[in-house]
Scaffold this active site. Structure first.
Site, PDB file in Angstrom:
ATOM      1  CD  GLU A   1      -3.376  -6.444   3.877  1.00 52.05           C
ATOM      2  OE1 GLU A   1      -2.644  -5.475   3.775  1.00 52.05           O
ATOM      3  OE2 GLU A   1      -3.496  -6.997   2.860  1.00 52.05           O
TER       4      GLU A   1
ATOM      5  CD  GLU B   1      -3.046  -1.130   2.239  1.00 53.44           C
ATOM      6  OE1 GLU B   1      -3.945  -0.670   1.974  1.00 53.44           O
ATOM      7  OE2 GLU B   1      -2.674  -1.552   3.386  1.00 53.44           O
TER       8      GLU B   1
END
Length: 299
Positions: free
Chosen positions: A149, A129
């Site tokens: 995740e 990210e």
């Protein structure tokens, strides 16, 4: 040594524990992630807080370009600090943490300074990210990327669920998001979120080459272009196209109402001709991500 292969890092201690910031003779800043006492960097609350402080400093004293990389031999970032979520029962507290992470990474993306992420080894979860929030990604041939995740009951809520589809398309992004699979540097280049893949020994050379090419251009033009690209899709309800921000940057070069010889067309003319431009298709990624975390629906 690896530190010198990837940038002008002296290793000298600074005001932050997990980061070191060095400005070279060409006006390029090198931001090195190196959490003490661990073999792998993680995107912890402390790391994000220090990154926020660094970004505030860069906003006041911007370099010509910013290169971000890791001093860890294994890779960039191994993702979020999952231990911080163990035993968490307060949804509001978890939401506050995720919102804070989103805000810091968003601040990185909004820097007017061109940013280059240099990746060797892994860039997972929050590490990817952070890389996606940079303007360019230069990767070693052995680099791997993933948003894993969901494998641990979390989601990429620091902007990854918004930036990855924007950069490589929704279908390709969903193939990574819904499976959590790892993507090689070569596949990342093919998908479109990696700009260049080089041997690990050539990472510094490639990063300097990209940064040098950026530094050759007009800083004002670079800032205006970045601002226009960033604000366009996120401001569909505010303007039909990211003209206003670009015009504001270019105004010192323009005539007040009409174009002049050797200058850009007047802002009024540019604004008038751009009103028919196609509007952006996405609003800010924060609300849908926040609603998804809550289990609700975005409107």
């Amino acid at each position: 040594p690896r530190l010198m292969e990837l940038g002008p890092d002296t290793g000298a201690p600074g005001p932050w524990t997990a980061w070191r910031l060095t400005r070279d003779a060409d006006g390029i800043d090198w931001l090195i992630a190196d959490q003490p006492g661990v073999s792998a960097n993680t995107v912890s609350e402390e790391v994000l807080e220090e990154l926020d402080q660094i970004l505030a400093q860069l906003e006041k004293d911007p370099p010509k370009a910013l290169v971000i990389r890791s001093a860890k031999p294994g890779g960039f970032f191994a993702g979020a600090d999952v231990k911080a979520f163990v035993g968490a029962r307060d949804a509001a507290e978890v939401e506050q943490r995720m919102t804070r992470a989103h805000d810091v990474v968003d601040r990185l993306a909004k820097l007017t300074t061109p940013t280059v992420a240099v990746i060797h080894g892994y860039a997972l979860g929050g590490g990817l990210e952070i890389a996606l929030a940079c303007d360019l990604i230069i990767a070693a041939e052995t680099a791997t990327f993933a948003l894993p995740e969901p494998r641990v009951g979390l989601a990429a809520l620091a902007g990854g669920l918004h930036r990855l589809p924007r950069q490589i398309g929704e279908k390709q992004a969903m193939g990574m998001i819904l499976t959590g699979r790892r993507v090689s540097a070569a596949e990342g280049r093919e998908l479109g979120f990696v700009n260049e893949v080089v041997p690990a020994a050539d990472l510094m050379t490639a990063a300097r080459r990209w940064a040098a090419q950026i530094c050759e251009l007009s800083p004002m033009s670079i800032r205006a272009s970045k601002e226009a690209v960033f604000k366009g899709p996120d401001s569909a309800s505010e303007r039909p196209w990211p003209l206003r921000c670009a015009i504001r940057r270019f105004r010192p070069c323009c005539g007040p109402r009409t174009s002049r010889k050797g200058r850009w067309p007047s802002p009024r003319s540019v604004r008038r001709n751009g009103r028919a431009a196609r509007p952006g298709i996405n609003k800010s990624g924060r609300k849908p991500e926040r609603d998804a975390f809550r289990g609700g629906r975005s409107h």
